[in-house]
Write a protein that holds these residues in place. Structure first.
Motif, PDB file in Angstrom:
ATOM      1  N   UNK A   1       0.832  -1.196   0.000  1.00 41.96           N
ATOM      2  CA  UNK A   1       0.000   0.000   0.000  1.00 41.96           C
ATOM      3  C   UNK A   1       0.869   1.250   0.000  1.00 41.96           C
ATOM      4  N   UNK A   2       0.588   2.180   0.907  1.00 38.35           N
ATOM      5  CA  UNK A   2       1.394   3.398   1.028  1.00 38.35           C
ATOM      6  C   UNK A   2       2.580   3.222   1.963  1.00 38.35           C
ATOM      7  N   UNK A   3       2.745   2.009   2.472  1.00 41.00           N
ATOM      8  CA  UNK A   3       3.830   1.763   3.412  1.00 41.00           C
ATOM      9  C   UNK A   3       5.193   2.041   2.779  1.00 41.00           C
ATOM     10  N   UNK A   4       5.337   1.749   1.469  1.00 43.50           N
ATOM     11  CA  UNK A   4       6.632   1.987   0.838  1.00 43.50           C
ATOM     12  C   UNK A   4       6.986   3.467   0.872  1.00 43.50           C
ATOM     13  N   UNK A   5       5.957   4.319   0.750  1.00 41.21           N
ATOM     14  CA  UNK A   5       6.204   5.763   0.762  1.00 41.21           C
ATOM     15  C   UNK A   5       6.649   6.224   2.163  1.00 41.21           C
ATOM     16  N   UNK A   6       6.033   5.649   3.185  1.00 44.11           N
ATOM     17  CA  UNK A   6       6.433   5.979   4.549  1.00 44.11           C
ATOM     18  C   UNK A   6       7.881   5.563   4.812  1.00 44.11           C
ATOM     19  N   UNK A   7       8.237   4.375   4.326  1.00 44.39           N
ATOM     20  CA  UNK A   7       9.606   3.897   4.504  1.00 44.39           C
ATOM     21  C   UNK A   7      10.590   4.756   3.722  1.00 44.39           C
ATOM     22  N   UNK A   8      10.172   5.190   2.515  1.00 47.25           N
ATOM     23  CA  UNK A   8      11.033   6.053   1.713  1.00 47.25           C
ATOM     24  C   UNK A   8      11.266   7.382   2.426  1.00 47.25           C
ATOM     25  N   UNK A   9      10.218   7.955   2.972  1.00 49.09           N
ATOM     26  CA  UNK A   9      10.339   9.224   3.694  1.00 49.09           C
ATOM     27  C   UNK A   9      11.250   9.099   4.913  1.00 49.09           C
ATOM     28  N   UNK A  10      11.284   7.892   5.496  1.00 49.41           N
ATOM     29  CA  UNK A  10      12.059   7.686   6.720  1.00 49.41           C
ATOM     30  C   UNK A  10      13.523   7.346   6.463  1.00 49.41           C
ATOM     31  N   UNK A  11      13.872   7.070   5.222  1.00 51.13           N
ATOM     32  CA  UNK A  11      15.263   6.703   4.933  1.00 51.13           C
ATOM     33  C   UNK A  11      16.189   7.883   5.217  1.00 51.13           C
ATOM     34  N   UNK A  12      17.344   7.621   5.828  1.00 54.31           N
ATOM     35  CA  UNK A  12      18.315   8.700   6.032  1.00 54.31           C
ATOM     36  C   UNK A  12      18.932   9.120   4.701  1.00 54.31           C
ATOM     37  N   UNK A  13      19.434  10.326   4.635  1.00 56.16           N
ATOM     38  CA  UNK A  13      20.007  10.825   3.388  1.00 56.16           C
ATOM     39  C   UNK A  13      21.162   9.960   2.901  1.00 56.16           C
ATOM     40  N   UNK A  14      21.909   9.359   3.838  1.00 57.14           N
ATOM     41  CA  UNK A  14      23.060   8.571   3.404  1.00 57.14           C
ATOM     42  C   UNK A  14      22.666   7.232   2.772  1.00 57.14           C
ATOM     43  N   UNK A  15      21.343   6.946   2.712  1.00 52.62           N
ATOM     44  CA  UNK A  15      20.875   5.751   2.009  1.00 52.62           C
ATOM     45  C   UNK A  15      20.825   5.974   0.503  1.00 52.62           C
ATOM     46  N   UNK A  16      20.899   7.228   0.091  1.00 57.07           N
ATOM     47  CA  UNK A  16      20.806   7.559  -1.334  1.00 57.07           C
ATOM     48  C   UNK A  16      22.217   7.680  -1.904  1.00 57.07           C
ATOM     49  N   UNK A  17      22.690   6.563  -2.453  1.00 57.76           N
ATOM     50  CA  UNK A  17      24.053   6.483  -2.973  1.00 57.76           C
ATOM     51  C   UNK A  17      24.014   5.995  -4.413  1.00 57.76           C
ATOM     52  N   UNK A  18      25.131   6.196  -5.125  1.00 60.01           N
ATOM     53  CA  UNK A  18      25.220   5.663  -6.476  1.00 60.01           C
ATOM     54  C   UNK A  18      25.687   4.206  -6.411  1.00 60.01           C
ATOM     55  N   UNK A  19      25.873   3.591  -7.564  1.00 61.39           N
ATOM     56  CA  UNK A  19      26.202   2.172  -7.586  1.00 61.39           C
ATOM     57  C   UNK A  19      27.617   1.889  -7.095  1.00 61.39           C
ATOM     58  N   UNK A  20      28.421   2.934  -6.917  1.00 62.80           N
ATOM     59  CA  UNK A  20      29.746   2.783  -6.319  1.00 62.80           C
ATOM     60  C   UNK A  20      29.724   3.062  -4.822  1.00 62.80           C
ATOM     61  N   UNK A  21      28.537   3.325  -4.299  1.00 58.33           N
ATOM     62  CA  UNK A  21      28.409   3.580  -2.871  1.00 58.33           C
ATOM     63  C   UNK A  21      28.687   5.011  -2.461  1.00 58.33           C
ATOM     64  N   UNK A  22      28.861   5.888  -3.448  1.00 62.29           N
ATOM     65  CA  UNK A  22      29.127   7.295  -3.151  1.00 62.29           C
ATOM     66  C   UNK A  22      27.811   8.041  -2.937  1.00 62.29           C
ATOM     67  N   UNK A  23      27.741   8.942  -1.945  1.00 60.68           N
ATOM     68  CA  UNK A  23      26.487   9.662  -1.674  1.00 60.68           C
ATOM     69  C   UNK A  23      26.095  10.584  -2.833  1.00 60.68           C
ATOM     70  N   UNK A  24      24.813  10.667  -3.093  1.00 58.20           N
ATOM     71  CA  UNK A  24      24.314  11.583  -4.124  1.00 58.20           C
ATOM     72  C   UNK A  24      24.424  13.020  -3.631  1.00 58.20           C
ATOM     73  N   UNK A  25      24.593  13.942  -4.579  1.00 51.75           N
ATOM     74  CA  UNK A  25      24.729  15.354  -4.216  1.00 51.75           C
ATOM     75  C   UNK A  25      23.433  15.931  -3.661  1.00 51.75           C
ATOM     76  N   UNK A  26      22.293  15.479  -4.202  1.00 48.89           N
ATOM     77  CA  UNK A  26      20.992  16.020  -3.802  1.00 48.89           C
ATOM     78  C   UNK A  26      20.060  14.886  -3.386  1.00 48.89           C
ATOM     79  N   UNK A  27      20.290  14.305  -2.210  1.00 45.57           N
ATOM     80  CA  UNK A  27      19.479  13.140  -1.813  1.00 45.57           C
ATOM     81  C   UNK A  27      17.991  13.454  -1.662  1.00 45.57           C
ATOM     82  N   UNK A  28      17.641  14.659  -1.232  1.00 44.67           N
ATOM     83  CA  UNK A  28      16.224  14.978  -1.058  1.00 44.67           C
ATOM     84  C   UNK A  28      15.514  15.097  -2.405  1.00 44.67           C
TER      85      UNK A  28
END
Length: 221
Positions: free
Chosen positions: A159-186
């Motif tokens: 349901x909408x649970x995936x959206x809640x989990x996405x909103x709760x992810x820390x910014x450092x969860x948004x990385x590229x395939x080399x594990x480097x943090x994205x410049x604009x995670x939000x």
């Protein structure tokens, strides 16, 4: 700014493969879906040596796809799919700008969409080569009817649970395939939510057809 786009078609995989070596003529097969055929022809006429989409298609239909022009041959797939399949999503595309470098699979796993994570951006359809030849770009992904049903059930279950989990992810969860943090995670978080809404709609539109959903990812490298 760099961006990628994903288009989707509901299509019979059997019908798609039956075209290779069928001996039919390309006239009437290739459909210019939102300018893709015209753009491909434009590029091919300026390539070395120059050729046309129709000429490449004729080789595929004769069972002799040109491996030296593999990426261009694979780009024929969108006009072919437009001719033998059904575009999902009312002709829309999934536009990836802030998420084009994102490690999608890690994020999808984290928000409970593991089935989609297992196939997203996977080059698992080698058309028009049945085996022994893979083209890494553009990315062509087939979601079989069985996989589609599993992904739809996953969206329905969460349901909408995936959206809640996405909103709760820390910014450092948004990385590229080399594990480097994205410049604009939000920005990536916001775009991912929008794309997943559309992807869920595509899946729900494709499931009742009983066909595969073929996704073609193209754009900037």
């Amino acid at each position: 700014m760099s961006e990628r786009h994903v288009v989707g078609f509901a299509v019979s995989a059997q019908r798609l493969w039956a075209l290779v070596g069928s001996g039919r003529e390309p006239d009437g097969l290739l459909v210019d879906a939102h300018g893709t055929l015209a753009a491909l022809d434009h590029d091919l006429r300026r390539s070395t040596p120059p050729t046309t989409a129709s000429a490449l298609a004729r080789e595929v239909l004769a069972g002799r796809p040109d491996e030296k022009r593999a990426a261009e041959v694979v780009r024929l797939l969108v006009p072919v799919l437009a001719g033998v399949g059904e575009r999902v999503g009312d002709g829309t595309a999934l536009w990836l700008q802030d998420t084009m470098w994102l490690d999608w699979r890690a994020v999808l796993d984290a928000i409970g969409l593991t089935g989609l994570a297992s196939v997203w951006a996977t080059s698992n359809l080698s058309w028009p080569w049945r085996e022994g030849h893979r083209v890494w770009w553009p990315i062509v992904t087939e979601l079989s009817p069985e996989v589609l049903a599993r992904v739809e059930a996953e969206f329905d279950r969460t349901g909408d649970r995936w959206r809640e989990l996405l909103d709760a992810l820390p910014e450092d969860a948004f990385v590229d395939e080399d594990g480097e943090p994205l410049d604009e995670p939000e920005d990536a978080r916001e775009e991912l939510a929008e794309v997943l809404d559309l992807a869920a709609d595509w899946v729900r539109r494709a499931v009742p057809t009983g066909l595969s959903l073929v996704l073609v990812t193209d754009g900037d490298l």
